[in-house]
Motif scaffolding. Structure first.
Motif, short mmCIF file in Angstrom:
data_model
loop_
_atom_site.label_atom_id
_atom_site.label_comp_id
_atom_site.label_asym_id
_atom_site.label_seq_id
_atom_site.Cartn_x
_atom_site.Cartn_y
_atom_site.Cartn_z
N ILE A 26 0.75 -1.19 -0.05
CA ILE A 26 -0.14 0.01 0.19
C ILE A 26 0.99 1.11 -0.14
O ILE A 26 1.82 1.22 0.84
N LEU A 27 0.64 2.33 -1.04
CA LEU A 27 1.61 3.29 -1.05
C LEU A 27 1.25 4.45 -0.11
O LEU A 27 0.89 5.71 -0.25
N CYS A 28 1.71 4.10 1.44
CA CYS A 28 1.53 4.79 2.48
C CYS A 28 2.70 4.79 3.22
O CYS A 28 3.13 3.68 3.72
N ALA A 29 3.62 5.87 3.49
CA ALA A 29 4.67 5.68 4.33
C ALA A 29 4.27 6.21 5.94
O ALA A 29 5.41 6.21 6.36
N GLN A 30 3.20 6.32 6.30
CA GLN A 30 3.17 6.92 7.36
C GLN A 30 2.92 5.93 8.69
O GLN A 30 2.27 5.11 8.39
N PRO A 31 3.78 5.95 9.70
CA PRO A 31 3.90 5.01 10.63
C PRO A 31 2.54 4.86 11.29
O PRO A 31 1.78 5.77 11.62
N GLY A 32 2.14 3.68 11.61
CA GLY A 32 0.91 3.50 12.36
C GLY A 32 -0.41 3.71 11.49
O GLY A 32 -1.56 3.53 12.25
N CYS A 33 -0.34 3.90 10.42
CA CYS A 33 -1.49 4.23 9.59
C CYS A 33 -2.39 2.83 9.40
O CYS A 33 -1.94 1.93 9.28
N THR A 34 -3.71 3.28 9.50
CA THR A 34 -4.73 1.88 9.41
C THR A 34 -5.18 1.76 7.96
O THR A 34 -5.64 0.86 7.70
N HIS A 35 -4.77 2.76 7.10
CA HIS A 35 -5.31 2.86 5.66
C HIS A 35 -6.68 2.54 5.53
O HIS A 35 -7.26 1.74 4.52
N THR A 36 -7.51 3.24 6.41
CA THR A 36 -8.94 3.20 6.17
C THR A 36 -9.67 4.47 5.79
O THR A 36 -10.93 4.20 5.95
N ASP A 37 -9.27 5.26 5.95
CA ASP A 37 -9.85 6.84 5.58
C ASP A 37 -8.91 7.70 4.94
O ASP A 37 -7.85 7.52 4.52
N GLU A 38 -9.33 8.73 4.76
CA GLU A 38 -8.84 9.96 3.72
C GLU A 38 -7.50 10.25 4.52
O GLU A 38 -6.47 11.09 3.91
N THR A 39 -7.08 9.97 5.87
CA THR A 39 -5.79 10.41 6.43
C THR A 39 -4.84 9.75 5.97
O THR A 39 -3.67 9.88 6.21
N CYS A 40 -5.22 8.62 5.27
CA CYS A 40 -3.99 7.55 4.81
C CYS A 40 -3.46 8.22 3.53
O CYS A 40 -4.09 8.67 2.69
N GLN A 41 -2.31 8.28 3.29
CA GLN A 41 -1.49 8.74 2.40
C GLN A 41 -1.76 7.90 1.05
O GLN A 41 -1.76 8.46 -0.27
N ALA A 42 -2.40 6.84 1.09
CA ALA A 42 -2.58 6.04 -0.27
C ALA A 42 -4.22 6.22 -0.59
O ALA A 42 -4.50 5.45 -1.55
N TRP A 43 -4.90 6.71 0.30
CA TRP A 43 -6.29 6.84 0.19
C TRP A 43 -6.76 7.63 -1.15
O TRP A 43 -6.10 8.68 -1.85
N VAL A 44 -7.78 7.23 -2.10
CA VAL A 44 -8.18 7.81 -2.99
C VAL A 44 -9.86 7.99 -3.04
O VAL A 44 -10.31 9.18 -3.23
N GLY A 45 -10.34 7.06 -2.49
CA GLY A 45 -11.96 7.21 -2.40
C GLY A 45 -12.54 6.16 -3.16
O GLY A 45 -11.76 5.12 -3.69
N GLN A 46 -13.77 6.18 -3.62
CA GLN A 46 -14.53 5.32 -4.11
C GLN A 46 -14.06 5.29 -5.58
O GLN A 46 -14.92 5.80 -6.45
N ALA A 47 -13.26 4.74 -6.11
CA ALA A 47 -12.76 4.83 -7.39
C ALA A 47 -13.74 4.28 -8.53
O ALA A 47 -13.84 2.83 -8.33
N ILE A 48 -13.97 4.95 -9.64
CA ILE A 48 -14.91 4.23 -10.56
C ILE A 48 -13.75 3.60 -11.82
O ILE A 48 -14.00 2.57 -12.13
N SER A 49 -12.87 4.72 -11.92
CA SER A 49 -11.65 4.41 -12.78
C SER A 49 -10.38 5.04 -12.64
O SER A 49 -10.13 5.88 -12.02
N TYR A 50 -9.17 4.57 -13.25
CA TYR A 50 -8.07 5.03 -12.81
C TYR A 50 -6.87 4.77 -13.97
O TYR A 50 -7.16 3.64 -14.60
N ILE A 51 -6.03 5.64 -14.08
CA ILE A 51 -4.98 5.12 -14.82
C ILE A 51 -3.52 6.05 -14.41
O ILE A 51 -3.59 7.20 -13.73
N GLU A 52 -2.75 5.32 -14.54
CA GLU A 52 -1.14 5.97 -14.02
C GLU A 52 -0.59 6.78 -15.44
O GLU A 52 -0.72 6.29 -16.62
N TYR A 53 -0.36 7.96 -15.22
CA TYR A 53 -0.02 8.64 -16.49
C TYR A 53 1.15 9.69 -15.82
O TYR A 53 1.13 10.58 -15.10
N HIS A 54 2.14 9.39 -16.65
CA HIS A 54 3.79 10.18 -16.08
C HIS A 54 3.94 10.09 -14.34
O HIS A 54 4.28 11.20 -14.06
#
Length: 358
Positions: A26-54
């Protein structure tokens, strides 16, 4: 990923698989993060579609009350920038998806559901429009509006052009109203919907000039026997694979022209991955649609020389159905699940070396 040998997976947060390290994180470097809400560095939300670009993630996200957003996420810092929003209401719900992305242009499909109450019955109408978002200046251009008839499916995009498969409103209505009996009456007793969709249903391959909105018809079903792919991998960079009759063509968006790649009788489907055209062809007197055998081939797009895959001796379906590509491996459907296989093993027919995709 365009920057390394791996891939991203997004649900409500971003996960990355690194092939060199063989690890999924999971792309989050925050110590102790539960990765369950918007405080998580990896958080996006309810994604419909996505793409990596540059090196950044573009995503469309569903919010409350039928609203949606187009966002850009910095994969290093985790910061999210909202590029555009669509506000839902009691009567209008939005679903927004990313299509093709190239030359800092993002193709966006906007799907709006409008609901009304009539005599105590809830009724809904669906509308679709297609837009281009410019990442350099944040400007928008509408390409196909809700009022425009027909169905436009983007195949490829460049700074100047869009290559589009277009199906008329009349063709869509005919398909909607057609049953098996009507299909066979019009096209023969052996006709089926799979063959109708690929080879018979009227459609055009159009090249749109993004500056003027004018288009040129590259090929159509009636004259050139343009056949649609049932795959979604037909674009590789600025090159697009398409079929007319027994010939596979490459269209180059940078040069805005087509060139014949190869010809073989009985081609029934095609795709474009790993700098190669993959295609399936009938190999017996009995057609594929009647249960006849098929062969699986690839050809490098630089020379167009067909090479037959062993396919573990399977002449009915692809033994390993490659769907996604990274630098050194494919991800595909195998043994009723998603597996990962090194490209060398795939071409050598060594499917026993495939492993479940992380």
């Amino acid at each position: 990923s365009t920057t390394s040998d791996g891939y991203y997976r997004v649900s409500d947060k971003v996960r990355y698989y690194d092939a060199e390290a063989d690890v999924s994180v999971i792309l989050c470097a925050q110590p102790g993060c539960t990765h369950t809400d918007e405080t998580c560095q990896a958080w996006v939300g309810q994604a419909i579609s996505y793409i990596e670009y540059h090196g950044q993630l573009l995503a469309t996200v569903q919010n409350e009350e039928g609203s949606a957003q187009l966002v850009r996420k910095d994969l290093t810092t985790g910061d999210i920038t909202v590029l555009e929003s669509w506000d839902g209401s009691d009567t209008d719900l939005y679903n927004v998806s990313i299509g093709r992305v190239a030359d800092n242009l993002v193709q966006i499909g906007v799907y709006r559901t409008h609901m009304t109450w009539e005599e105590g019955i809830l009724r809904s109408e669906n509308f679709k429009s297609i837009w281009l978002y410019d990442l350099t200046d944040g400007s928008w251009r509408e390409l196909f509006s809700e009022e425009e008839p027909g169905l436009a499916s983007f195949m490829a995009l460049s700074e100047k052009y869009a290559l589009v498969t277009y199906i008329t409103e009349e063709s869509l209505q005919e398909l909607d109203e057609m049953d098996e009996e009507t299909l066979r009456e019009r096209y023969g007793e052996n006709a089926n919907f799979g063959e109708y969709y690929r080879n018979i249903m009227p459609r055009e391959l159009r090249l749109y000039d993004l500056e003027t909105g004018d288009f040129t018809v590259i090929a159509d079903t009636e004259r050139e026997h343009y056949a649609a792919s049932t795959d979604f991998c037909y674009t590789y960079g600025k090159k697009v694979l398409y079929q007319c009759g027994d010939t596979l063509y490459l269209f180059d968006l940078d040069e805005a022209k087509s060139s014949a790649l190869l010809t073989m009788e009985g081609i029934i489907n095609y795709s474009l991955m790993d700098h190669k055209a993959f295609f399936v062809a009938e190999e017996g007197e009995e057609s594929y649609y009647e249960g006849g055998p098929i062969g699986f081939y690839w050809a490098d797009i630089d020379d167009g020389v067909p090479v037959r895959l062993e396919n573990a001796g399977n002449t009915k379906v692809a033994e390993f159905n490659a769907l996604y590509e990274c630098d050194s491996f494919f991800i595909g459907y195998y043994k009723s699940a998603y597996y990962m296989i090194d490209k060398e093993d795939f071409y050598a027919d060594c499917y026993e070396n495939a492993v479940l995709a992380p």
